[in-house]
Scaffold this active site. Structure first.
Site, PDB file in Angstrom:
ATOM      1  N   CYS A   2       0.825  -1.199   0.000  1.00  0.00           N
ATOM      2  CA  CYS A   2       0.000   0.000   0.000  1.00  0.00           C
ATOM      3  C   CYS A   2       0.863   1.255   0.000  1.00  0.00           C
ATOM      4  CB  CYS A   2      -0.957   0.064   1.174  1.00  0.00           C
ATOM      5  SG  CYS A   2      -2.083  -1.304   1.292  1.00  0.00           S
ATOM      6  N   ARG A  27       4.116  -0.037  -4.728  1.00  0.00           N
ATOM      7  CA  ARG A  27       3.851  -0.601  -3.401  1.00  0.00           C
ATOM      8  C   ARG A  27       2.562  -1.425  -3.352  1.00  0.00           C
ATOM      9  NH1 ARG A  27       6.942   1.771   0.653  1.00  0.00           N
ATOM     10  NH2 ARG A  27       5.495   0.933   2.157  1.00  0.00           N
ATOM     11  N   TRP A  75      -2.662  -2.858  -1.746  1.00  0.00           N
ATOM     12  CA  TRP A  75      -2.334  -4.274  -1.935  1.00  0.00           C
ATOM     13  C   TRP A  75      -3.244  -4.999  -0.956  1.00  0.00           C
ATOM     14  CZ3 TRP A  75      -0.520  -8.452   0.921  1.00  0.00           C
ATOM     15  CH2 TRP A  75      -0.066  -9.555   0.167  1.00  0.00           C
ATOM     16  N   ASN A 101      -2.383   1.524   5.647  1.00  0.00           N
ATOM     17  CA  ASN A 101      -1.449   0.495   5.203  1.00  0.00           C
ATOM     18  C   ASN A 101      -1.199  -0.420   6.391  1.00  0.00           C
ATOM     19  OD1 ASN A 101       0.674  -1.009   4.167  1.00  0.00           O
ATOM     20  ND2 ASN A 101       2.189   0.618   4.463  1.00  0.00           N
ATOM     21  N   GLY A 102      -1.277  -1.745   6.193  1.00  0.00           N
ATOM     22  CA  GLY A 102      -1.004  -2.669   7.298  1.00  0.00           C
ATOM     23  C   GLY A 102      -2.204  -3.566   7.555  1.00  0.00           C
ATOM     24  N   GLU A 484      17.981 -17.356  -7.539  1.00  0.00           N
ATOM     25  CA  GLU A 484      17.578 -15.998  -7.887  1.00  0.00           C
ATOM     26  C   GLU A 484      17.036 -15.946  -9.321  1.00  0.00           C
ATOM     27  OE1 GLU A 484      16.891 -13.449  -6.367  1.00  0.00           O
ATOM     28  OE2 GLU A 484      17.117 -11.771  -7.734  1.00  0.00           O
ATOM     29  N   LYS A 488      13.187 -14.799 -10.196  1.00  0.00           N
ATOM     30  CA  LYS A 488      12.873 -13.711 -11.127  1.00  0.00           C
ATOM     31  C   LYS A 488      11.894 -14.189 -12.194  1.00  0.00           C
ATOM     32  CE  LYS A 488      14.943 -10.230  -9.510  1.00  0.00           C
ATOM     33  NZ  LYS A 488      14.582 -10.766  -8.206  1.00  0.00           N
ATOM     34  N   GLU A 491       8.301 -14.729 -10.727  1.00  0.00           N
ATOM     35  CA  GLU A 491       7.535 -13.538 -10.374  1.00  0.00           C
ATOM     36  C   GLU A 491       7.198 -12.675 -11.585  1.00  0.00           C
ATOM     37  OE1 GLU A 491       9.362 -10.559  -7.811  1.00  0.00           O
ATOM     38  OE2 GLU A 491      11.340 -11.215  -8.415  1.00  0.00           O
ATOM     39  N   HIS A 507      19.597 -36.588  -6.920  1.00  0.00           N
ATOM     40  CA  HIS A 507      18.828 -37.057  -5.758  1.00  0.00           C
ATOM     41  C   HIS A 507      17.329 -36.827  -5.958  1.00  0.00           C
ATOM     42  CE1 HIS A 507      22.551 -37.799  -3.702  1.00  0.00           C
ATOM     43  NE2 HIS A 507      22.947 -36.575  -4.000  1.00  0.00           N
ATOM     44  N   LYS A 610       5.938  -4.130  -3.755  1.00  0.00           N
ATOM     45  CA  LYS A 610       7.362  -3.934  -3.547  1.00  0.00           C
ATOM     46  C   LYS A 610       7.789  -4.157  -2.109  1.00  0.00           C
ATOM     47  CE  LYS A 610      11.479  -2.652  -4.843  1.00  0.00           C
ATOM     48  NZ  LYS A 610      12.241  -3.699  -5.537  1.00  0.00           N
TER      49      LYS A 610
END
Ligand code: F6R
Length: 615
Positions: A2, A27, A75, A101-102, A484, A488, A491, A507, A610
């Site tokens: 947010c 955000r 968000w 936000n939260g 990584e 990437k 997402e 394995h 973000k």
């Protein structure tokens, strides 16, 4: 999570707030909304979807003109991303508007009680309860700031709240607990935001608020108190980057710009760290050499991409400083009762400095008496403020949701910490440290070189746009790089992607290999530990024999891999431990290009935000 903006001044608030939201959209982008105080009423608009939807609604029905306003990009946590659940939320009388936000953890009880007392709540959000609680407190409190303090004392969880009230049309009141909030100080105007990016075009003078504080913002002043009305301390600072740093600068996406900025970001993070006598000077770290000599164990806590930097840190710290080092996912850390004491150094790595999982891990470590160091990119954010020491990366603002330049600068920072520990513990001589520092100093140029020769990566990425799955293999520090690369791709391209330690393949994961499956292999330098190199060359042969399409990332001059590579991506030769600084870059470009070929917005991938300020 947010984005929040507030404005009090003499310009049209709507323009300032919407412009701020555009800079904060990374955000959260499920929905957006604004409220403006005008002519003794609140005029508001909100829309599900990206900010563009809100802009279109505002064109159709412009809001009344006012110079005080608040805005929000969401968000979603409580309630789906719909018009109704978008912020702002109003009380029963329509005289108070709130954005948030939260997560308010006790919202179900608060909501039930409010409904029993006759309030009508329209949305499924936790936020709306706050608007109605403010409505109840207002008559006795005698003003919005006091009402906000009273309400905050009833709330559990994490929140940044901004509110406006028609009875006091010259103010925005805000509160924070465990969630970011900064004040921007202008001339005859003031700003509130979750991030300085929102107001950087207007002022670079910022105020960092502390935990559990309420701020009353007016055109020419701001007043900060705790939740009980006592004056509270805050920290003023000057932001050392300007608006252009937070703009696309001619690139189609922030991510492309941020990938291109990596050589500079690496150079900036190294700047001024080496003393004249060749020793490392990390003065700003605020942990004394004595403290560091006392340390007998290191635990790194981080999430996502930052956790991959943490995994690489483990190799560097153990190799250079001979201290045992573990890397823990911050979201798991405090739930398994880790053994920590005064001789443990916990290193929290976080670009945003606001990731709730990492913040909670830091708090847990503090309770256990551990010493705390953070590696962070955002000045004054929560995590460094709660640690004993901080090493700031100088990546500049990272806007694209997928982390790129922040990751490379986190690597630089962990290398510096590892070397510094080696120095103060007397494990390495000054000339040995100087040698690694000069290798690091050469890295910006090497990263630049990767960017110059990266075209084949783009070509192969485009050719894989219709694949279902891509696998990534690496050994040693190439293993976290493989993770990584896979993260990437997941997402950004929404594809199944997995990273494996190449030795683990036999394995289990080798069963995934069938005709044509693309496998990206990060090959360690043949000049370093040849045993590592030989082993991975065997692994490439094993997967190729089973039909894999191999995309091999190998150092210039490594001829042993040529015959096994369907596509060969060259990277410059660098020391083994530093290789992630160059080998990660093609993987960033690969994911970005493949996702773009699939038509995705790489700056704002679905379901993500973000800064993850909820657990
Ligand atoms: C992936 C990504 C995330 C973040 C993670 C931690 O590209 O960006 O995995 O790395 O959410 O964020 P920070 O570093 O802000 O704590």
């Amino acid at each position: 999570m947010c984005g929040i903006v507030g404005y009090v001044g003499d310009r049209p608030a709507l323009d300032v707030v919407v412009d701020g939201l555009a800079r904060l959209e990374y955000r959260g982008y499920d929905s957006a909304g604004v409220a403006v105080l005008a002519g003794g009423t609140i005029d508001s608009a909100k829309r599900a979807g990206k900010l563009a939807n809100l802009r279109a609604a505002l064109e159709e029905r412009p809001l009344a003109e006012g110079t005080v306003g608040i805005g929000h990009t969401r968000w979603a946590t409580h309630g789906a991303p719909t018009d109704v659940n978008a912020h702002p939320h109003l009380d029963c009388t329509g005289s108070v508007a709130v954005i948030h936000n939260g997560i308010i953890e006790n919202f179900a009880t608060l909501r039930r009680d409010l409904e029993e007392r006759g309030h009508e709540l329209l949305s499924e959000t936790d936020t709306e309860a706050v608007a109605h609680l403010l409505e109840e407190e207002m008559p006795e409190a005698g003003g919005l700031a006091e009402a906000m303090r009273r309400v905050c004392r009833k709330l559990e969880g994490a929140f940044t709240l901004l509110a406006v009230d028609t009875a006091d049309p010259g103010a925005v009141v805000a509160a924070r607990r465990n969630s970011p909030l900064v004040v921007g100080r202008g001339d005859g105007e003031n700003f509130l935001a979750s991030d300085v990016a929102a107001f950087i075009a207007h002022t670079r003078d910022a105020v960092e608020l502390g935990q559990d504080q309420v701020v009353e913002l007016r055109r020419d002043s701001f007043t900060v108190t705790d939740f009980f009305g006592h004056p509270a301390a805050y920290n003023e600072y000057h932001v050392d980057w300007d608006a252009s740093a937070a703009e696309k600068g001619g690139y189609d996406y922030f991510m492309l710009k941020e990938i291109a900025e990596q050589p500079q970001a690496v150079a900036d993070t190294l700047l001024g760290r080496a003393g004249l006598d060749g020793t490392l000077a990390l003065d700003e770290m605020r942990l004394s050499d004595e403290d560091l000599r006392d340390i007998d164990k290191i635990v790194i806590v981080a999430c996502g991409t930052a956790s991959h930097a943490g995994m690489i840190a483990k190799y560097a710290i153990e190799h250079w400083s001979r201290l045992p080092c573990e890397m823990e996912l911050a979201s798991e850390f405090r739930y398994r009762d880790p053994i920590l004491d005064r001789q443990t150094l916990v290193i929290a790595i976080s670009q945003s400095g606001e990731t709730m999982d990492t913040l909670m891990a830091v708090r847990h470590a503090k309770e256990q008496g551990a010493r705390l160091l953070s590696i962070c990119n955002v000045n004054g954010s929560s995590i460094p403020r709660e640690c004993d020491a901080v090493l700031y990366t100088h990546a500049g603002p990272e806007v694209a949701v997928a982390s790129t330049k922040a990751f490379l600068t986190q690597l630089v920072a962990v290398y510096l910490v590892a070397l510094y520990l080696a120095q103060v513990r007397g494990i390495k001589y000054t000339d040995e440290i100087t040698a690694v520092i000069s290798q690091l100093a050469a890295m910006p140029e090497k990263v630049e070189k990767v960017l110059d020769i990266v075209e084949p990566v783009r070509e192969v990425a485009r050719s894989l746009a219709s694949e279902k799955c891509v696998l990534f293999l690496g050994r040693h520090v190439g293993f976290p790089v493989a993770l990584e690369g896979a993260l990437k791709l997941k997402e950004l391209a929404y594809m199944h992607a997995e990273g494996f330690a190449a030795g683990e393949l036999k394995h289990g994961p080798i069963a995934l290999i069938e005709d044509g499956v693309p496998v990206v292999v990060v090959v360690p330098s043949p000049r370093g530990r040849s045993v590592l190199h030989n082993k991975i060359v065997s692994n490439i042969q094993e997967i190729r024999a089973r039909g894999a399409r191999t995309i091999v990332i190998a150092e210039e001059g490594d001829e042993a891999v040529v015959q096994y590579a369907d596509t060969l991506i060259r990277i410059p030769d660098v020391p083994t431990l530093l290789q992630p600084l160059v080998s990660t870059v093609p993987l960033q470009v690969f994911a970005c290009e493949l996702a773009t070929a699939k038509g995705h917005d790489v700056d704002q991938p679905r379901n993500l935000a973000k800064s993850v300020t909820v657990e």
